[in-house]
Design a protein around this motif. Structure first.
Motif, PDB file in Angstrom:
ATOM      1  N   TRP A  52      17.730  44.537  23.519  1.00 29.21           N
ATOM      2  CA  TRP A  52      19.098  44.841  23.944  1.00 29.21           C
ATOM      3  C   TRP A  52      20.092  43.831  23.414  1.00 29.21           C
ATOM      4  N   ILE A  53      19.627  42.614  23.114  1.00 29.72           N
ATOM      5  CA  ILE A  53      20.495  41.657  22.420  1.00 29.72           C
ATOM      6  C   ILE A  53      20.840  42.196  21.031  1.00 29.72           C
ATOM      7  N   ARG A  54      19.848  42.780  20.374  1.00 30.08           N
ATOM      8  CA  ARG A  54      20.072  43.335  19.040  1.00 30.08           C
ATOM      9  C   ARG A  54      21.040  44.515  19.097  1.00 30.08           C
ATOM     10  N   TYR A  55      20.871  45.361  20.104  1.00 31.91           N
ATOM     11  CA  TYR A  55      21.795  46.487  20.231  1.00 31.91           C
ATOM     12  C   TYR A  55      23.235  46.007  20.423  1.00 31.91           C
ATOM     13  N   GLU A  56      23.404  45.000  21.257  1.00 31.03           N
ATOM     14  CA  GLU A  56      24.758  44.492  21.503  1.00 31.03           C
ATOM     15  C   GLU A  56      25.348  43.879  20.240  1.00 31.03           C
ATOM     16  N   ASN A  57      24.556  43.084  19.529  1.00 30.50           N
ATOM     17  CA  ASN A  57      25.053  42.481  18.294  1.00 30.50           C
ATOM     18  C   ASN A  57      25.344  43.530  17.229  1.00 30.50           C
ATOM     19  N   LEU A  58      24.524  44.568  17.200  1.00 27.07           N
ATOM     20  CA  LEU A  58      24.773  45.654  16.253  1.00 27.07           C
ATOM     21  C   LEU A  58      26.056  46.387  16.606  1.00 27.07           C
ATOM     22  N   LEU A  59      26.288  46.597  17.879  1.00 28.99           N
ATOM     23  CA  LEU A  59      27.538  47.237  18.326  1.00 28.99           C
ATOM     24  C   LEU A  59      28.753  46.439  17.842  1.00 28.99           C
ATOM     25  N   LEU A  60      28.694  45.121  18.018  1.00 29.66           N
ATOM     26  CA  LEU A  60      29.822  44.275  17.616  1.00 29.66           C
ATOM     27  C   LEU A  60      30.031  44.309  16.107  1.00 29.66           C
ATOM     28  N   ALA A  61      28.926  44.283  15.357  1.00 32.25           N
ATOM     29  CA  ALA A  61      29.036  44.327  13.894  1.00 32.25           C
ATOM     30  C   ALA A  61      29.629  45.656  13.439  1.00 32.25           C
ATOM     31  N   CYS A  62      29.217  46.754  14.078  1.00 36.45           N
ATOM     32  CA  CYS A  62      29.736  48.082  13.704  1.00 36.45           C
ATOM     33  C   CYS A  62      31.221  48.197  14.011  1.00 36.45           C
ATOM     34  N   LEU A  63      31.659  47.646  15.136  1.00 29.32           N
ATOM     35  CA  LEU A  63      33.084  47.688  15.462  1.00 29.32           C
ATOM     36  C   LEU A  63      33.896  46.899  14.442  1.00 29.32           C
ATOM     37  N   ARG A  77      23.138  53.712  24.246  1.00 30.29           N
ATOM     38  CA  ARG A  77      21.783  53.215  24.515  1.00 30.29           C
ATOM     39  C   ARG A  77      21.823  52.125  25.598  1.00 30.29           C
ATOM     40  N   LEU A  78      22.793  51.247  25.511  1.00 32.41           N
ATOM     41  CA  LEU A  78      22.913  50.186  26.511  1.00 32.41           C
ATOM     42  C   LEU A  78      23.239  50.759  27.889  1.00 32.41           C
ATOM     43  N   ALA A  79      24.106  51.772  27.925  1.00 30.43           N
ATOM     44  CA  ALA A  79      24.468  52.389  29.197  1.00 30.43           C
ATOM     45  C   ALA A  79      23.277  53.115  29.808  1.00 30.43           C
ATOM     46  N   GLU A  80      22.462  53.770  28.971  1.00 26.50           N
ATOM     47  CA  GLU A  80      21.269  54.449  29.465  1.00 26.50           C
ATOM     48  C   GLU A  80      20.281  53.455  30.060  1.00 26.50           C
ATOM     49  N   ARG A  81      20.198  52.283  29.450  1.00 24.43           N
ATOM     50  CA  ARG A  81      19.237  51.270  29.904  1.00 24.43           C
ATOM     51  C   ARG A  81      19.698  50.558  31.176  1.00 24.43           C
ATOM     52  N   PHE A  82      20.967  50.134  31.207  1.00 28.37           N
ATOM     53  CA  PHE A  82      21.432  49.290  32.298  1.00 28.37           C
ATOM     54  C   PHE A  82      22.330  50.019  33.299  1.00 28.37           C
ATOM     55  N   GLY A  83      22.798  51.210  32.941  1.00 23.44           N
ATOM     56  CA  GLY A  83      23.657  51.963  33.841  1.00 23.44           C
ATOM     57  C   GLY A  83      25.131  51.676  33.602  1.00 23.44           C
ATOM     58  N   ASP A  84      25.964  52.676  33.771  1.00 21.80           N
ATOM     59  CA  ASP A  84      27.406  52.506  33.566  1.00 21.80           C
ATOM     60  C   ASP A  84      28.040  51.486  34.501  1.00 21.80           C
ATOM     61  N   PRO A  85      27.541  51.313  35.749  1.00 20.70           N
ATOM     62  CA  PRO A  85      28.176  50.319  36.630  1.00 20.70           C
ATOM     63  C   PRO A  85      27.931  48.868  36.222  1.00 20.70           C
ATOM     64  N   ASN A  86      27.000  48.623  35.314  1.00 19.31           N
ATOM     65  CA  ASN A  86      26.703  47.256  34.900  1.00 19.31           C
ATOM     66  C   ASN A  86      27.956  46.588  34.339  1.00 19.31           C
ATOM     67  N   GLN A  87      28.213  45.356  34.780  1.00 21.78           N
ATOM     68  CA  GLN A  87      29.449  44.669  34.389  1.00 21.78           C
ATOM     69  C   GLN A  87      29.539  44.455  32.883  1.00 21.78           C
ATOM     70  N   ARG A  88      28.450  44.074  32.276  1.00 18.75           N
ATOM     71  CA  ARG A  88      28.471  43.823  30.824  1.00 18.75           C
ATOM     72  C   ARG A  88      28.677  45.124  30.053  1.00 18.75           C
ATOM     73  N   VAL A  89      28.051  46.192  30.532  1.00 23.54           N
ATOM     74  CA  VAL A  89      28.245  47.488  29.880  1.00 23.54           C
ATOM     75  C   VAL A  89      29.709  47.917  29.999  1.00 23.54           C
ATOM     76  N   LYS A  90      30.313  47.698  31.149  1.00 23.18           N
ATOM     77  CA  LYS A  90      31.719  48.041  31.325  1.00 23.18           C
ATOM     78  C   LYS A  90      32.597  47.267  30.340  1.00 23.18           C
ATOM     79  N   ALA A  91      32.291  45.979  30.162  1.00 22.91           N
ATOM     80  CA  ALA A  91      33.081  45.161  29.234  1.00 22.91           C
ATOM     81  C   ALA A  91      32.898  45.641  27.796  1.00 22.91           C
ATOM     82  N   LEU A  92      31.676  45.978  27.415  1.00 19.93           N
ATOM     83  CA  LEU A  92      31.430  46.474  26.063  1.00 19.93           C
ATOM     84  C   LEU A  92      32.091  47.829  25.844  1.00 19.93           C
ATOM     85  N   ARG A  93      32.105  48.661  26.878  1.00 20.59           N
ATOM     86  CA  ARG A  93      32.789  49.946  26.761  1.00 20.59           C
ATOM     87  C   ARG A  93      34.294  49.730  26.584  1.00 20.59           C
ATOM     88  N   GLY A  94      34.825  48.763  27.329  1.00 18.21           N
ATOM     89  CA  GLY A  94      36.239  48.442  27.160  1.00 18.21           C
ATOM     90  C   GLY A  94      36.538  47.939  25.757  1.00 18.21           C
TER      91      GLY A  94
END
Length: 254
Positions: A52-63, A77-94
């Motif tokens: 999931w660290i790789r997914y997050e870093n890949l997301l940032l590189a793609c943006l 993929r991150l939302a499916e794994r950790f759920g939409d209410p997860n604080q970090r997922v919310k920040a990445l979605r933002g």
């Protein structure tokens, strides 16, 4: 997945970010998405924390490289794994929404959504920091400063927040406040040579930007020299410390 996606440099150059983002089709294609919703997806996925660290870093590189579609898939993929209410997922979605926002009105809407999130959950630090970053990018520096002060009331030992506050005060030419903020950084990380050098820079800028007829300029420059010397003492090959020391001493003897 690439080892670079596990621990990329803090500030990727454009070419490196492009190279990492080009791995998106392979990475996303090699790992199938689970159809079950969170938290049931946790029971079936073969994974490790590094995944999931790789997914997050890949997301940032793609943006960074404009591959919004791959970034959205990483986010899903991150939302499916950790759920939409997860604080970090919310920040990445933002962050994703900010990147694809078509105009300033869309950014204002995202800002309002952040404010609602903070009102509902004052302890949501990732969203607080995204709001501050968005305010700064929209050139609302006074509002960003106020938001940082509120954040530090909740988390007074956040080194990054104090450092960012010092930089924002500096942009407004509020030198005493900038120095105070950097002093807080040094209280928390007294052996950080880069923080001592940054304090030396703030003191130097303060000294040359203000007029003191009572010896105040000399005193501030002397303190600046001490800070640069301390940074060199802590890291003897720290070029920034040597350069700052040379700059202040040149001004000191003029």
């Amino acid at each position: 997945m690439s080892a670079d996606l596990l621990s990329p440099p803090p500030h990727l150059p454009p070419a490196a970010a492009l190279r990492l983002s080009q791995e998106a089709p392979r990475v996303l294609g090699n790992s199938s998405s689970k159809s079950l919703p969170y938290p049931f997806s946790l029971l079936y996925a073969a994974e490790s924390p590094e995944t999931w660290i790789r997914y997050e870093n890949l997301l940032l590189a793609c943006l960074r490289t404009g591959d919004d579609r791959s970034a959205r898939l990483c986010l899903e993929r991150l939302a499916e794994r950790f759920g939409d209410p997860n604080q970090r997922v919310k920040a990445l979605r933002g962050l994703y929404q900010e990147a694809v926002a078509p105009d300033n009105n869309a950014l204002e809407a995202i800002l309002k959504s952040y404010e609602k999130e903070i009102k509902d959950d004052p302890a949501n630090m990732p969203i607080r920091k995204r709001r501050i970053a968005l305010l700064k990018s929209m050139s609302k520096v006074p509002d960003a400063i106020a938001a940082l002060v509120e954040l530090l009331d909740v988390s007074p030992t956040d080194v990054e927040a104090w450092s960012e506050l010092a930089d924002l005060y500096l942009t407004q030419k509020l030198y005493p406040q900038a120095v105070f903020s950097m002093e807080e950084v040094l209280l928390i990380t007294p052996n950080a040579w880069n923080a001592h050098a940054r304090m030396g820079e703030l003191l130097y800028i303060s000294a040359i930007s203000t007029t003191n007829n009572d010896g105040g300029t000399t005193r501030i420059l002397s303190e600046s020299i001490k800070r640069f010397c301390r940074s060199i003492e802590l890291c003897e090959n720290y070029l920034r410390g040597y350069y700052g020391l040379n700059l202040v001493e040149s001004s000191y003897w003029q």
